[in-house]
Design a protein around this motif. Structure first.
Motif, mmCIF file in Angstrom:
data_model
loop_
_atom_site.group_PDB
_atom_site.id
_atom_site.type_symbol
_atom_site.label_atom_id
_atom_site.label_comp_id
_atom_site.label_asym_id
_atom_site.label_seq_id
_atom_site.Cartn_x
_atom_site.Cartn_y
_atom_site.Cartn_z
ATOM 1 N N ASN A 189 -10.584 -27.113 46.945
ATOM 2 C CA ASN A 189 -9.760 -26.606 45.950
ATOM 3 C C ASN A 189 -11.009 -26.676 44.541
ATOM 4 O OD1 ASN A 189 -7.595 -25.409 47.165
ATOM 5 N ND2 ASN A 189 -6.755 -27.629 47.255
ATOM 6 N N ILE A 190 -10.638 -25.705 43.733
ATOM 7 C CA ILE A 190 -11.232 -25.937 42.475
ATOM 8 C C ILE A 190 -10.135 -25.893 41.298
ATOM 9 C CG2 ILE A 190 -12.703 -24.987 40.640
ATOM 10 C CD1 ILE A 190 -14.215 -23.776 42.701
ATOM 11 N N TYR A 191 -10.506 -26.737 40.466
ATOM 12 C CA TYR A 191 -9.232 -26.920 39.125
ATOM 13 C C TYR A 191 -10.184 -26.808 37.957
ATOM 14 C CZ TYR A 191 -5.898 -28.926 42.450
ATOM 15 O OH TYR A 191 -4.920 -29.105 43.208
ATOM 16 N N LYS A 192 -9.504 -26.396 36.992
ATOM 17 C CA LYS A 192 -10.372 -26.229 35.600
ATOM 18 C C LYS A 192 -9.382 -26.804 34.653
ATOM 19 C CE LYS A 192 -8.955 -21.734 34.102
ATOM 20 N NZ LYS A 192 -9.628 -20.175 33.641
ATOM 21 N N TYR A 193 -10.263 -27.566 33.447
ATOM 22 C CA TYR A 193 -9.482 -28.148 32.362
ATOM 23 C C TYR A 193 -10.093 -27.634 31.110
ATOM 24 C CZ TYR A 193 -7.336 -31.465 29.553
ATOM 25 O OH TYR A 193 -6.626 -32.227 28.407
#
Length: 172
Positions: free
Chosen positions: A111-115
């Motif tokens: 999975n890819i997360y962004k912040y």
């Protein structure tokens, strides 16, 4: 006469060998001279082996630094800011990239997360899952530039089927 027969035999052998080589090239059986660079994305980091080399309070795999903050991918899968606080909902990160005030995090489960980096001083640091990306094996930073003009920067996700997908882009 013997010399000419020997020469004819040698030429026939050369023709046969070249013919076989051409057939192998045509069928793809001969060695390909093009670059087929190995991708080491299947390598997993063994934190215990790194700690055998040296261990400290923060064991950093990758980092990004500027005048406002420092971001660290730690060997235990945490993402840390300013050697002070971690993202609260990420504990299995395997890679990080930054682009246009965002941090992109790839986790072991693909999975890819962004912040958003504009809020690194908040009490709770929590990344948002980017739902449209699944089964991602690697993220890479990619840039293009024109000779006498601007260019573009990208974060590219490579999935398990070797498809390349643009996660983010920034052009000037």
């Amino acid at each position: 006469m013997k010399k000419s027969k020997a020469l004819i035999i040698v030429l026939l052998l050369v023709i046969v060998v070249l013919g076989v080589f051409v057939i192998l090239l045509a069928t793809g059986k001969a060695c390909d001279a093009r670059c087929s660079c190995k991708d080491n994305s299947e390598i997993t980091i063994d934190e215990s082996k790194l700690k055998n080399i040296k261990s400290s309070d923060y064991n950093i795999i990758k980092g990004f630094y500027d005048d406002k903050f420092s971001i660290h991918l730690l060997s235990n899968g945490k993402v840390n800011f300013d050697l002070d606080r971690d993202l609260t909902n990420i504990n299995n990160a395997i890679d990080i990239e930054t682009l246009d005030n965002y941090l992109y995090i790839l986790t072991k489960d693909g999975n890819i997360y962004k912040y958003y980096l504009g809020v690194t001083k908040e009490v709770t640091l929590e990344a948002t899952k980017v739902e449209e990306f699944k089964d991602i094996k690697k993220i890479v930073s990619y840039s293009t530039r024109a000779k006498n003009a601007g260019g573009c920067n990208y974060i590219i996700a490579i999935d398990k089927d070797n498809n390349y997908k643009t996660v983010a882009e920034f052009c000037v």
